[in-house]
Write an enzyme that holds these catalytic residues in place. Sequence first.
Site, PDB file in Angstrom:
ATOM      1  N   CYS A 234       3.097 -15.278 -21.209  1.00 14.23           N
ATOM      2  CA  CYS A 234       1.684 -15.437 -21.511  1.00 14.23           C
ATOM      3  C   CYS A 234       0.896 -14.318 -20.860  1.00 14.23           C
ATOM      4  O   CYS A 234       1.413 -13.482 -20.148  1.00 14.23           O
ATOM      5  CB  CYS A 234       1.169 -16.778 -20.991  1.00 14.23           C
ATOM      6  SG  CYS A 234       2.022 -18.211 -21.632  1.00 14.23           S
TER       7      CYS A 234
ATOM      8  N   ARG B  16      -0.859 -17.966 -24.792  1.00 14.51           N
ATOM      9  CA  ARG B  16       0.551 -18.333 -24.765  1.00 14.51           C
ATOM     10  C   ARG B  16       1.362 -17.670 -25.869  1.00 14.51           C
ATOM     11  O   ARG B  16       0.969 -17.673 -27.038  1.00 14.51           O
ATOM     12  CB  ARG B  16       0.692 -19.857 -24.900  1.00 14.51           C
ATOM     13  CG  ARG B  16       2.158 -20.298 -24.749  1.00 14.51           C
ATOM     14  CD  ARG B  16       2.346 -21.772 -24.943  1.00 14.51           C
ATOM     15  NE  ARG B  16       3.757 -22.126 -24.765  1.00 14.51           N
ATOM     16  CZ  ARG B  16       4.382 -23.100 -25.399  1.00 14.51           C
ATOM     17  NH1 ARG B  16       3.712 -23.867 -26.244  1.00 14.51           N
ATOM     18  NH2 ARG B  16       5.661 -23.325 -25.197  1.00 14.51           N
TER      19      ARG B  16
ATOM     20  N   ILE C  81       7.842 -19.692 -26.091  1.00 14.33           N
ATOM     21  CA  ILE C  81       9.255 -19.338 -25.945  1.00 14.33           C
ATOM     22  C   ILE C  81      10.098 -20.584 -25.695  1.00 14.33           C
ATOM     23  O   ILE C  81      11.157 -20.762 -26.279  1.00 14.33           O
ATOM     24  CB  ILE C  81       9.451 -18.330 -24.793  1.00 14.33           C
ATOM     25  CG1 ILE C  81       8.622 -17.064 -25.027  1.00 14.33           C
ATOM     26  CG2 ILE C  81      10.922 -17.996 -24.628  1.00 14.33           C
ATOM     27  CD1 ILE C  81       9.011 -16.253 -26.226  1.00 14.33           C
ATOM     28  N   ILE C  82       9.654 -21.442 -24.792  1.00 15.24           N
ATOM     29  CA  ILE C  82      10.352 -22.674 -24.434  1.00 15.24           C
ATOM     30  C   ILE C  82       9.421 -23.853 -24.659  1.00 15.24           C
ATOM     31  O   ILE C  82       8.234 -23.774 -24.340  1.00 15.24           O
ATOM     32  CB  ILE C  82      10.825 -22.625 -22.964  1.00 15.24           C
ATOM     33  CG1 ILE C  82      11.884 -21.522 -22.780  1.00 15.24           C
ATOM     34  CG2 ILE C  82      11.388 -23.965 -22.514  1.00 15.24           C
ATOM     35  CD1 ILE C  82      12.305 -21.312 -21.339  1.00 15.24           C
TER      36      ILE C  82
ATOM     37  N   ASN D 157       2.342 -16.589 -16.215  1.00  8.53           N
ATOM     38  CA  ASN D 157       2.851 -15.537 -17.088  1.00  8.53           C
ATOM     39  C   ASN D 157       4.278 -15.261 -16.650  1.00  8.53           C
ATOM     40  O   ASN D 157       4.501 -14.775 -15.537  1.00  8.53           O
ATOM     41  CB  ASN D 157       1.993 -14.276 -16.952  1.00  8.53           C
ATOM     42  CG  ASN D 157       2.629 -13.070 -17.605  1.00  8.53           C
ATOM     43  OD1 ASN D 157       3.373 -13.192 -18.579  1.00  8.53           O
ATOM     44  ND2 ASN D 157       2.350 -11.896 -17.075  1.00  8.53           N
ATOM     45  N   GLY D 158       5.256 -15.613 -17.470  1.00  3.33           N
ATOM     46  CA  GLY D 158       6.635 -15.342 -17.103  1.00  3.33           C
ATOM     47  C   GLY D 158       7.579 -16.419 -17.580  1.00  3.33           C
ATOM     48  O   GLY D 158       7.248 -17.208 -18.471  1.00  3.33           O
ATOM     49  N   GLU D 159       8.764 -16.437 -17.004  1.00  2.00           N
ATOM     50  CA  GLU D 159       9.781 -17.446 -17.302  1.00  2.00           C
ATOM     51  C   GLU D 159      10.495 -17.815 -16.005  1.00  2.00           C
ATOM     52  O   GLU D 159      10.840 -16.930 -15.215  1.00  2.00           O
ATOM     53  CB  GLU D 159      10.813 -16.928 -18.309  1.00  2.00           C
ATOM     54  CG  GLU D 159      10.262 -16.571 -19.683  1.00  2.00           C
ATOM     55  CD  GLU D 159       9.815 -17.774 -20.500  1.00  2.00           C
ATOM     56  OE1 GLU D 159      10.092 -18.920 -20.076  1.00  2.00           O
ATOM     57  OE2 GLU D 159       9.187 -17.567 -21.543  1.00  2.00           O
TER      58      GLU D 159
ATOM     59  N   SER E 289      16.423  -6.302 -21.512  1.00  2.00           N
ATOM     60  CA  SER E 289      16.392  -4.867 -21.247  1.00  2.00           C
ATOM     61  C   SER E 289      17.098  -4.569 -19.925  1.00  2.00           C
ATOM     62  O   SER E 289      17.286  -5.458 -19.097  1.00  2.00           O
ATOM     63  CB  SER E 289      14.931  -4.394 -21.202  1.00  2.00           C
ATOM     64  OG  SER E 289      14.843  -2.991 -21.100  1.00  2.00           O
ATOM     65  N   GLY E 290      17.476  -3.309 -19.707  1.00  3.03           N
ATOM     66  CA  GLY E 290      18.371  -2.963 -18.612  1.00  3.03           C
ATOM     67  C   GLY E 290      17.728  -2.446 -17.343  1.00  3.03           C
ATOM     68  O   GLY E 290      18.432  -1.926 -16.475  1.00  3.03           O
TER      69      GLY E 290
END
Length: 646
Positions: free
Chosen positions: A2, A48, A51-52, A73-75, A367-368
Amino acid sequence: MCGITGMADARLGVDRDLLERMNETLRHRGPDSGGVIVSGAVGLAARRLSIIDLEGGDQPVSNEDGSCWVVQNGEIYNHAELRVGLEADGHRFRSRGDTEVLVHLYERDGPTFPRRLRGMFAVAVWDEPRGRLVLARDPFGIKPLYYRVSGGRLTWASEPKALLRDPDVSREIDVDALEAYLALNAVPGHLSIYRDIRKLPAGHVLIWDRDAADAESSIRIERCALRSPVAADQLRDEDEATLAEELRTRLRDSVRAHLIADVPVGVMLSGGLDSAAITAFAADILDQPVRTFSIGFDERSFDELENARLVATRYGTDHHELVVRPDAAELLPILAKTFDEPFADSSALPTYLVSRLAAGHVKVALSGEGGDELFGGYYTYVADQLAPALSGVARLARPFVERLPASTDKVSFDYKAKRFVRSAGLPPLERHVGWKEIFSADARAELVADHRGADPLDLYRARFAGTAGATPLARLQDVDLGIYLVDDLLVKVDRASMARSLEARVPFLDPVVAELALALPDRYKVRGLSTKRLLRHALRPLLPREVVDGKKHGFSIPLAAWLRGPLLPLAREMLSPATLRSQGFFAPKPVARLIDDHAAGRVDQSRLLWNLLMFGLWFDAYGRPESRVQPGQNHGLDAEPMVRAS
């Protein structure tokens, strides 16, 4: 994922209209829904990206009686495990989402709650009964959080553009930030380009007290996450095969956690070792082909599509590619608007374009980032180890090396040789920064004689001092992990992906992986000319030889060639004496010399010119008083001339 924003004011209360305008500015970070709550002296707002728990995860979220509220903001990848413990303690949940876990975890643990989190996050929790607001940022600094304090009011947001919706926010430039930008290509540490706005450092909490005696004492900032340890050599007796197996186990566990979503997930596959590793583990975990996305260039030395295709073919991925060409005159101003501060890491362009490509197919992409800092992947680490023995040779060879003709190839021999001889004789930290520095101290003095700021190296010195006693390599890795990664690479990935409403996840920056990486002896990271030794060993059974043993290329663009060709007219226009005088920061004479030397092929000045060019484009978008980015506008590169589908 978000965008969040908010306001706290014990004296005047919340300006809800302003808060809603701030929130609307972040629509690109969360186009699926928006929410605002005003509770006493504090207002919280969020946009928002679902995602989940797609149906039940809207924000803000409260506890059972509505006395505590949270936006995130995040997971949080360990939210399910945390929920089990919280339910056993009597907490009741209304959703399946990770955000609701945060408010209950705060109720139990107070402001130290971020220590229990495995994930990427910027969080705001408002505890109405205690009159306490807590802002928190994850230990690696994956997600951003900016704030402003003025006249007793605290405002905060995921991006400065939300704070700029307040007409009282000054756009006056911070000269310390400008000095650092010219040296480093980005604004580091707690600074922002605006004197009025600051960043919450990674791994810290900001606590606001509604009932403090005065505005000055109402805010305190504390370290919450423990500082990442540097290599203590506790694994010195472990053999390489055992450590490689342990690393594979941990990486697989991290990738599995980062694949958790109720929407499609893909991988940004650059062709390098780190993203290839993520692809390999994801393909083994998922029961359907992994969606992979790659960017290439017509210039051969910059193109890594061949290696990306090898990985995609080996694992049968659903692979998508774009080839970039330099038709940037109309596109770069739009890219500059994606970053609220001047940002001159040229890899932002391909990162944005691969994000746009991925966003057409998935809502989450892995991403790496982080692999180089954790496992010793940069050739600067090799140079750091060679320099003490070769500093005398470098001093004698410098006059001859400086006369080498400039090449437009990627990380060409002349570029590396000139960088090496210029910095080899410096002390360790100054030498390490010198490998990467854009404008030297002398060049900055000539360029911005009337706007000198503090020495940007002071930030590095402070970080470096905190690891006294560790090995030189571990100390320099820590500097890169805490500054270059946080303020350059992660800013790039966050803005570039979120501008396309895409959630980017970084499995290497996971405590499970970092704990092992930070404990490795130097010999498992860099030895001689070899980098990422343990990581390469661990991945050899999983990836093509060309990828495991290939040289590091980096995700860069053909700047030198483009700025001698199709981008030269744009550079001359944006960096003309008239334009520079209207901006009032840079002396025209040294800039004209940079352009002429580069255009004539005498010296490769592409990185310096790109730095100035991106500053000018940013200044036109945000720096002038009349510059106003409208709420909800798409900051993306919607035009197509820069890419060709493959």
